[in-house]
Design a protein around this motif. Structure first.
Motif, PDB file in Angstrom:
ATOM      1  N   VAL A  69      -9.852   7.507  -5.364  1.00 35.40           N
ATOM      2  CA  VAL A  69     -10.081   6.365  -4.510  1.00 35.40           C
ATOM      3  C   VAL A  69     -10.560   6.723  -3.290  1.00 35.40           C
ATOM      4  O   VAL A  69     -10.034   7.871  -2.771  1.00 35.40           O
ATOM      5  CB  VAL A  69      -8.768   5.356  -3.958  1.00 35.40           C
ATOM      6  CG1 VAL A  69      -9.201   4.271  -3.262  1.00 35.40           C
ATOM      7  CG2 VAL A  69      -8.409   4.724  -5.367  1.00 35.40           C
ATOM      8  N   ASN A  70     -11.783   6.359  -2.570  1.00 34.08           N
ATOM      9  CA  ASN A  70     -12.575   6.701  -1.386  1.00 34.08           C
ATOM     10  C   ASN A  70     -11.289   6.645  -0.274  1.00 34.08           C
ATOM     11  O   ASN A  70     -10.789   5.667  -0.130  1.00 34.08           O
ATOM     12  CB  ASN A  70     -13.363   5.757  -1.129  1.00 34.08           C
ATOM     13  CG  ASN A  70     -14.180   6.286   0.128  1.00 34.08           C
ATOM     14  OD1 ASN A  70     -13.974   7.343   0.456  1.00 34.08           O
ATOM     15  ND2 ASN A  70     -15.189   5.497   0.666  1.00 34.08           N
ATOM     16  N   GLY A  71     -10.899   7.971   0.125  1.00 34.55           N
ATOM     17  CA  GLY A  71     -10.065   8.259   1.515  1.00 34.55           C
ATOM     18  C   GLY A  71      -8.736   8.623   1.242  1.00 34.55           C
ATOM     19  O   GLY A  71      -7.901   8.814   2.023  1.00 34.55           O
ATOM     20  N   VAL A  72      -8.451   8.414  -0.244  1.00 37.07           N
ATOM     21  CA  VAL A  72      -7.013   8.973  -0.271  1.00 37.07           C
ATOM     22  C   VAL A  72      -6.995  10.485  -0.911  1.00 37.07           C
ATOM     23  O   VAL A  72      -7.618  10.720  -1.821  1.00 37.07           O
ATOM     24  CB  VAL A  72      -6.771   7.958  -1.678  1.00 37.07           C
ATOM     25  CG1 VAL A  72      -5.307   8.336  -1.971  1.00 37.07           C
ATOM     26  CG2 VAL A  72      -6.568   6.557  -1.311  1.00 37.07           C
TER      27      VAL A  72
ATOM     28  N   SER B 283       3.422  -8.961  -6.805  1.00 41.83           N
ATOM     29  CA  SER B 283       1.825  -9.211  -6.567  1.00 41.83           C
ATOM     30  C   SER B 283       1.331  -8.143  -5.452  1.00 41.83           C
ATOM     31  O   SER B 283       2.087  -7.503  -4.691  1.00 41.83           O
ATOM     32  CB  SER B 283       1.426 -10.854  -5.938  1.00 41.83           C
ATOM     33  OG  SER B 283       2.199 -10.909  -4.733  1.00 41.83           O
ATOM     34  N   GLU B 284      -0.008  -8.428  -5.153  1.00 44.00           N
ATOM     35  CA  GLU B 284      -0.464  -7.472  -4.331  1.00 44.00           C
ATOM     36  C   GLU B 284      -0.130  -8.012  -2.743  1.00 44.00           C
ATOM     37  O   GLU B 284      -0.194  -7.195  -1.982  1.00 44.00           O
ATOM     38  CB  GLU B 284      -2.115  -7.442  -4.269  1.00 44.00           C
ATOM     39  CG  GLU B 284      -2.855  -8.471  -4.261  1.00 44.00           C
ATOM     40  CD  GLU B 284      -3.071  -9.047  -2.855  1.00 44.00           C
ATOM     41  OE1 GLU B 284      -3.406  -8.105  -1.859  1.00 44.00           O
ATOM     42  OE2 GLU B 284      -3.403 -10.199  -2.506  1.00 44.00           O
TER      43      GLU B 284
ATOM     44  N   VAL C 221      -6.251   6.028   5.286  1.00 42.96           N
ATOM     45  CA  VAL C 221      -7.349   6.009   4.457  1.00 42.96           C
ATOM     46  C   VAL C 221      -8.616   5.239   5.251  1.00 42.96           C
ATOM     47  O   VAL C 221      -9.852   5.314   4.882  1.00 42.96           O
ATOM     48  CB  VAL C 221      -6.903   4.845   3.364  1.00 42.96           C
ATOM     49  CG1 VAL C 221      -8.118   4.466   2.704  1.00 42.96           C
ATOM     50  CG2 VAL C 221      -5.784   5.831   2.417  1.00 42.96           C
ATOM     51  N   VAL C 222      -8.169   4.048   6.063  1.00 45.98           N
ATOM     52  CA  VAL C 222      -9.028   3.458   6.860  1.00 45.98           C
ATOM     53  C   VAL C 222      -9.739   4.255   7.963  1.00 45.98           C
ATOM     54  O   VAL C 222     -11.194   4.185   7.985  1.00 45.98           O
ATOM     55  CB  VAL C 222      -8.355   1.964   7.611  1.00 45.98           C
ATOM     56  CG1 VAL C 222      -9.360   1.614   8.472  1.00 45.98           C
ATOM     57  CG2 VAL C 222      -7.865   1.275   6.585  1.00 45.98           C
TER      58      VAL C 222
ATOM     59  N   ALA D  85      -4.923  -2.174   0.668  1.00 43.80           N
ATOM     60  CA  ALA D  85      -3.709  -2.578   0.156  1.00 43.80           C
ATOM     61  C   ALA D  85      -3.885  -3.336  -1.267  1.00 43.80           C
ATOM     62  O   ALA D  85      -3.548  -2.977  -2.059  1.00 43.80           O
ATOM     63  CB  ALA D  85      -2.703  -3.256   0.682  1.00 43.80           C
ATOM     64  N   ARG D  86      -4.910  -4.315  -1.197  1.00 43.56           N
ATOM     65  CA  ARG D  86      -5.472  -5.117  -2.120  1.00 43.56           C
ATOM     66  C   ARG D  86      -6.097  -4.233  -3.330  1.00 43.56           C
ATOM     67  O   ARG D  86      -5.973  -4.390  -4.281  1.00 43.56           O
ATOM     68  CB  ARG D  86      -6.189  -6.210  -1.784  1.00 43.56           C
ATOM     69  CG  ARG D  86      -6.891  -7.105  -2.823  1.00 43.56           C
ATOM     70  CD  ARG D  86      -7.391  -8.186  -2.103  1.00 43.56           C
ATOM     71  NE  ARG D  86      -6.787  -9.102  -1.255  1.00 43.56           N
ATOM     72  CZ  ARG D  86      -7.126  -9.742  -0.162  1.00 43.56           C
ATOM     73  NH1 ARG D  86      -8.438  -9.491   0.398  1.00 43.56           N
ATOM     74  NH2 ARG D  86      -6.372 -10.279   0.473  1.00 43.56           N
ATOM     75  N   GLU D  87      -6.839  -3.109  -2.875  1.00 47.31           N
ATOM     76  CA  GLU D  87      -7.676  -2.332  -3.654  1.00 47.31           C
ATOM     77  C   GLU D  87      -6.618  -1.514  -4.569  1.00 47.31           C
ATOM     78  O   GLU D  87      -6.797  -1.060  -5.593  1.00 47.31           O
ATOM     79  CB  GLU D  87      -8.501  -1.522  -2.881  1.00 47.31           C
ATOM     80  CG  GLU D  87      -9.507  -0.457  -3.692  1.00 47.31           C
ATOM     81  CD  GLU D  87     -10.248   0.204  -2.719  1.00 47.31           C
ATOM     82  OE1 GLU D  87     -10.910   1.321  -3.243  1.00 47.31           O
ATOM     83  OE2 GLU D  87     -10.639   0.091  -1.761  1.00 47.31           O
ATOM     84  N   ILE D  88      -5.638  -0.955  -3.801  1.00 50.72           N
ATOM     85  CA  ILE D  88      -4.737  -0.007  -4.444  1.00 50.72           C
ATOM     86  C   ILE D  88      -3.669  -0.445  -5.227  1.00 50.72           C
ATOM     87  O   ILE D  88      -3.405   0.020  -6.177  1.00 50.72           O
ATOM     88  CB  ILE D  88      -4.030   0.823  -3.147  1.00 50.72           C
ATOM     89  CG1 ILE D  88      -5.173   1.865  -2.636  1.00 50.72           C
ATOM     90  CG2 ILE D  88      -2.744   1.773  -3.685  1.00 50.72           C
ATOM     91  CD1 ILE D  88      -4.703   2.682  -1.382  1.00 50.72           C
TER      92      ILE D  88
END
Length: 357
Positions: A236-239, A260-261, A300-301, A337-340
């Motif tokens: 993942v980008n930035g991880v 859930s997310e 990450v951000v 968070a939603r992406e991960i």
């Protein structure tokens, strides 16, 4: 009579401590059936479970502190096929009203488990993610100790005799460590303040070097382990390895416990909380959750703000709408968070493979 008693469903609650665990048993109507204390040992866990089963069929057990003093009890109960739920500590208002004691806390844990209030599924602690957590504890302690060493050295230099202070105060941290670690000084003259300061600085500098070597070794092991456990997350980008390790630890070996997310976002403290009243509809910053996971998402951000064109375009658009930089970062953390979340919860065959030496 015994068969009739065994047909009764009961719920347990346990207040855990280092040396003893206090347990309570309720029937499904909320009537207390018993209170007892057991040693926090393998034999004691078996005695606790047998005692509970003496009142009926144990439906579930609420355990306070499944990640600390109750970790081994949770393992024992889970291995025995008993459903375990994690109990949050009572809020301050409830504690002021009820008082504080081990029997009171055990009874409160059982009632919370019975009502399904302030409960959650505890983390599994028998997989490779638990190994990541243990190594991260050691690394975090070494990093914290190394930072303290630098602070101690600079504090000593501030109050050192002038010749020592003048020679060392302008040096960068890296140069200061190198110079102080190689200084030649005799312990025989330690009664002289200048000699004592140099001797202390040499000791601290060598401690810094040892801790740096320890941190580097731990990071190598962690990088290999995280790459084995969660290769998709690392893509993942930035991880990076450190961020991925923290997110794995926050989710646990059983990330499917996160419903859930939105639940994952709440766990990480990036889900805004409603703060509306009357005709006013607004949300406020969430200061709860796992702050280490929150910091991982923040990293990450920050990385994406610097290198990712899509993130930079998003920032420009939201800035034009009147959003501040802090508000934009909060929105981005929620999106990350939603992406991960689906990556963390997706089955990964790599988790079952042995780690390369």
């Amino acid at each position: 009579m015994a068969q009739q008693r065994q047909a009764v469903d009961v719920v347990g609650g346990v207040d855990t401590h280092r040396d003893t665990h206090t347990a309570a048993v309720l029937d499904t109507a909320g009537c207390q059936l018993g209170l007892a204390e057991f040693p926090a040992t393998e034999a004691g866990y078996g005695q606790l479970l047998e005692w509970m089963r003496g009142f009926g069929t144990v439906v579930k057990v609420g355990v306070e502190g499944t990640g600390s003093y109750g970790a081994n009890l949770t393992r024992h109960l889970t291995a025995a096929g008993v459903m375990v739920v994690e109990i949050d500590r009572p809020d301050r208002k409830t504690r002021r009203w009820q008082g504080k004691s081990d029997p009171v806390d055990a009874d409160a844990a059982a009632r919370a488990a019975l009502a399904g209030r302030r409960t959650g599924i505890p983390k599994d602690r028998d997989g490779q993610v638990e190994a990541v957590r243990a190594l991260r504890v050691a690394r975090r302690g070494a990093v914290s100790h190394r930072a303290d060493v630098v602070k101690q050295m600079k504090a000593l230099i501030v109050t050192a005799p002038e010749p020592v202070r003048a020679a060392l105060s302008a040096l960068t941290t890296a140069r200061l460590i190198a110079v102080c670690a190689e200084v030649e000084v005799s312990a025989v003259q330690a009664g002289d303040p200048a000699v004592a300061v140099r001797l202390a600085l040499r000791s601290l500098a060598r401690r810094f070097q040892y801790l740096s070597s320890e941190i580097k070794d731990l990071e190598k092991v962690l990088s290999r382990l995280v790459a084995m456990v969660a290769p998709t997350l690392l893509a993942v980008n930035g991880v990076g390895a450190d961020t991925a390790g923290q997110l794995l630890v926050s989710a646990g070996d059983n990330p499917d416990r996160l419903r859930s997310e939105a639940a994952f976002a709440m766990l990480c403290g990036v889900a805004p909380l409603p703060a509306s009243s009357g005709r006013t509809h607004r949300y406020r910053l969430n200061r709860g959750g796992d702050r280490q996971a929150n910091a991982a998402l923040h990293r990450v951000v920050v990385c994406r703000l610097r290198w990712d064109p899509a993130t930079q375009a998003y920032v420009e658009r939201r800035t034009a709408e009147g959003k501040t930089k802090k508000e934009i970062i909060r929105c981005l953390k929620r999106y990350v968070a939603r992406e991960i979340y689906p990556i963390l919860t997706a089955p990964d065959t790599a988790k079952d493979l042995p780690v390369a030496a």
